[in-house]
Design an enzyme around this catalytic site. Sequence first.
Site, PDB file in Angstrom:
ATOM      1  N   HIS A 314       0.813  -1.189   0.039  1.00 23.87           N
ATOM      2  CA  HIS A 314      -0.108   0.155  -0.052  1.00 23.87           C
ATOM      3  C   HIS A 314       0.886   1.129  -0.081  1.00 23.87           C
ATOM      4  CE1 HIS A 314      -3.061   2.916   1.162  1.00 23.87           C
ATOM      5  NE2 HIS A 314      -4.059   1.826   0.587  1.00 23.87           N
ATOM      6  N   ASP A 371      -8.003  -5.541   0.121  1.00 29.60           N
ATOM      7  CA  ASP A 371      -8.545  -6.333  -0.891  1.00 29.60           C
ATOM      8  C   ASP A 371      -8.070  -7.903  -0.732  1.00 29.60           C
ATOM      9  OD1 ASP A 371      -9.693  -4.343  -2.688  1.00 29.60           O
ATOM     10  OD2 ASP A 371      -7.728  -3.586  -3.539  1.00 29.60           O
TER      11      ASP A 371
HETATM   12  N1  ACO Z   1       3.952  -7.808  -4.712  1.00 31.19           N
HETATM   13  C1  ACO Z   1       5.403  -7.678  -5.037  1.00 31.19           C
HETATM   14  N2  ACO Z   1       5.968  -6.599  -4.972  1.00 31.19           N
HETATM   15  C2  ACO Z   1       5.506  -5.276  -4.594  1.00 31.19           C
HETATM   16  C3  ACO Z   1       4.179  -5.404  -4.111  1.00 31.19           C
HETATM   17  C4  ACO Z   1       3.064  -6.514  -4.446  1.00 31.19           C
HETATM   18  N3  ACO Z   1       2.094  -6.643  -4.166  1.00 31.19           N
HETATM   19  N4  ACO Z   1       3.823  -3.965  -3.664  1.00 31.19           N
HETATM   20  C5  ACO Z   1       4.741  -3.416  -3.656  1.00 31.19           C
HETATM   21  N5  ACO Z   1       5.989  -4.186  -4.289  1.00 31.19           N
HETATM   22  C6  ACO Z   1       7.442  -3.916  -4.215  1.00 31.19           C
HETATM   23  C7  ACO Z   1       7.626  -2.737  -5.251  1.00 31.19           C
HETATM   24  O1  ACO Z   1       7.816  -3.673  -6.641  1.00 31.19           O
HETATM   25  C8  ACO Z   1       8.718  -2.222  -4.960  1.00 31.19           C
HETATM   26  O2  ACO Z   1       9.883  -2.805  -4.973  1.00 31.19           O
HETATM   27  P1  ACO Z   1      11.399  -2.376  -5.098  1.00 31.19           P
HETATM   28  O3  ACO Z   1      11.601  -1.282  -4.043  1.00 31.19           O
HETATM   29  O4  ACO Z   1      12.213  -3.495  -5.192  1.00 31.19           O
HETATM   30  O5  ACO Z   1      11.364  -1.462  -6.298  1.00 31.19           O
HETATM   31  C9  ACO Z   1       8.432  -2.007  -3.492  1.00 31.19           C
HETATM   32  O6  ACO Z   1       7.569  -3.099  -3.062  1.00 31.19           O
HETATM   33  C10 ACO Z   1       7.956  -0.727  -2.952  1.00 31.19           C
HETATM   34  O7  ACO Z   1       6.522  -0.682  -3.548  1.00 31.19           O
HETATM   35  P2  ACO Z   1       5.940   0.563  -4.561  1.00 31.19           P
HETATM   36  O8  ACO Z   1       6.046   0.115  -5.814  1.00 31.19           O
HETATM   37  O9  ACO Z   1       6.813   1.804  -4.145  1.00 31.19           O
HETATM   38  O10 ACO Z   1       4.526   0.793  -3.845  1.00 31.19           O
HETATM   39  P3  ACO Z   1       3.767   1.820  -4.491  1.00 31.19           P
HETATM   40  O11 ACO Z   1       3.208   2.860  -3.196  1.00 31.19           O
HETATM   41  O12 ACO Z   1       3.917   2.699  -5.389  1.00 31.19           O
HETATM   42  O13 ACO Z   1       2.438   0.830  -4.887  1.00 31.19           O
HETATM   43  C11 ACO Z   1       0.410  -0.334  -4.549  1.00 31.19           C
HETATM   44  C12 ACO Z   1       1.587   0.639  -3.701  1.00 31.19           C
HETATM   45  C13 ACO Z   1       0.000  -0.028  -6.072  1.00 31.19           C
HETATM   46  C14 ACO Z   1      -0.724  -0.942  -3.844  1.00 31.19           C
HETATM   47  C15 ACO Z   1       1.457  -1.833  -4.739  1.00 31.19           C
HETATM   48  O14 ACO Z   1       1.891  -2.142  -3.495  1.00 31.19           O
HETATM   49  C16 ACO Z   1       0.800  -2.704  -5.674  1.00 31.19           C
HETATM   50  O15 ACO Z   1       0.738  -2.961  -6.859  1.00 31.19           O
HETATM   51  N6  ACO Z   1       0.168  -3.823  -4.851  1.00 31.19           N
HETATM   52  C17 ACO Z   1      -0.581  -4.813  -5.406  1.00 31.19           C
HETATM   53  C18 ACO Z   1      -1.967  -4.355  -6.053  1.00 31.19           C
HETATM   54  C19 ACO Z   1      -2.728  -4.120  -5.123  1.00 31.19           C
HETATM   55  O16 ACO Z   1      -3.148  -4.894  -4.015  1.00 31.19           O
HETATM   56  N7  ACO Z   1      -3.819  -2.849  -4.876  1.00 31.19           N
HETATM   57  C20 ACO Z   1      -4.673  -2.571  -3.911  1.00 31.19           C
HETATM   58  C21 ACO Z   1      -4.202  -1.602  -3.223  1.00 31.19           C
HETATM   59  S1  ACO Z   1      -5.452  -1.023  -1.968  1.00 31.19           S
HETATM   60  C22 ACO Z   1      -6.394  -0.046  -2.741  1.00 31.19           C
HETATM   61  O17 ACO Z   1      -6.342   0.484  -3.715  1.00 31.19           O
HETATM   62  C23 ACO Z   1      -7.624  -0.164  -2.442  1.00 31.19           C
END
Ligand code: ACO
Length: 440
Positions: A314, A371
């Site tokens: 998140h 989710d």
């Molecule tokens: N699976 C694997 N790796 C992940 C995940 C995941 N679900 N979420 C984040 N990461 C990784 C990123 O690749 C990044 O790795 P890095 O540092 O090696 O590049 C690191 O964790 C940090 O993540 P960010 O990309 O900075 O997270 P951001 O804040 O941009 O994105 C998001 C948040 C979009 C929710 C992301 O975690 C994601 O795509 N999760 C999966 C989708 C999801 O569950 N969305 C629902 C969110 S809740 C809502 O909207 C109601």
Amino acid sequence: MEQQTQQPQEKATLTLGDTVIELPVYIGTEGEKVIDINGIYDSYKLTTYDPSLSNTAVCRSKITYIDGDSGVLRYRGIPIEQFNQPGPNFIEVAWTLIFGRLPNTTELSDFRNRLTENELIHEGLRRQFNEIPPKSPPMAILSAMLSQLACYYEKFLPLGDDDLFIEAAARLISKARTIAAYSYRRSKGLPFNYPDPNLRYGANFLHMMFSIPHQQYVISEEVEDALNLILILHADHEQNCSTATVRVVGSARANLFASCAAGVSALWGPRHGGANVEVMKMLEDIHKGGLTPESCIEAAKDKTNPFLLYGFGHRVYKNYDPRAKVLKDACDKVFGMKHNKDPLLDIARKLEEIALKDPYFIERKLYPNVDFYSGILLRAMGIPTNMFTVIFAIGRLPGWIAQWKEQHDDTTQRIIRPRQLYEGNTISEYVPIEERNTDS
Ligand code: ACO
């Protein structure tokens, strides 16, 4: 109503070469400090770089408070856990978010009556379902039809009138549920069920979804309570992607219907509300043997693989999402009581267990988000997967409406118009097509 502007309580100093710039610092009610960079373009031609607005407060708000490090979420100051008990209902939460405090009995019953009066959709809108391909994505239908409410209720479009606002808000909250249920009925080739004014908000939705001619759907208290909880937990989440979209559109002085329709479109994306569908696909894949929990975790960690562990991570929570915690407990309760196991719940628990011990997820502070468990509960209610994000949207509407209202009540708000760091060509010449070197 004009918002009171807080006087800066501290100053921050920014030094750039010989220039020293003093920046006002505001302190939120929970003690968070926010540096005001608003004037630095006009005075110094300086812009701040904050891709994806990860660390920019775009408004002042009194609606929802999140502490992402501690996993705290409060609506109008009330911790969401306090809504997880018999009594609080989604309509009460909607009123609280929109109007700023818990309603009294008269206010709540007036609001309920207003929703009941507006639960039907115009026959013109209803007939449009006949023209839509039966298998259309329900989020596309919802977004299009919420926008079209402006065609039927043009008289409520003018801004700045509280009476018109509440009429538009009630129509949105009430009709979104009818539109959503009809999109499901259309996909199944079933006749539409008109709403039943004697049923409560969630029960009415389930009736429109599942009653068939001569057989009223029997709504168990357990299912109605679970849906009520899901709607409450989704009701607002401060400046998330879809809410920010509603505010961006609203900042252009677009009407409430258009602004909320844009919110639905943003929510549809798999990185946002659409993640609940992706979670379910992932759990089903594991269940069918296509993947194992272990291979799923490995794929999510592999940077050459676009696969993500959906329902994890998140932008704001760097701790367990408090909504996921409540939903996980609700799953335990629902499945514990029914002695009716869902193998997907066991898979989800297993995935969570592995991920929370894995250094990749620990280092990045990736925890289950809202989710991760919501789909399992919705599935237990018989809700098909393609309706999950629609239910999220119905739940989120009060939040969008509250945020839109707050924005419009704040007369200091300007059109939202971010800047950019331009890295393209410097001035270039137009070359007629016949003179262009096609190899370059
Ligand atoms: N699976 C694997 N790796 C992940 C995940 C995941 N679900 N979420 C984040 N990461 C990784 C990123 O690749 C990044 O790795 P890095 O540092 O090696 O590049 C690191 O964790 C940090 O993540 P960010 O990309 O900075 O997270 P951001 O804040 O941009 O994105 C998001 C948040 C979009 C929710 C992301 O975690 C994601 O795509 N999760 C999966 C989708 C999801 O569950 N969305 C629902 C969110 S809740 C809502 O909207 C109601």
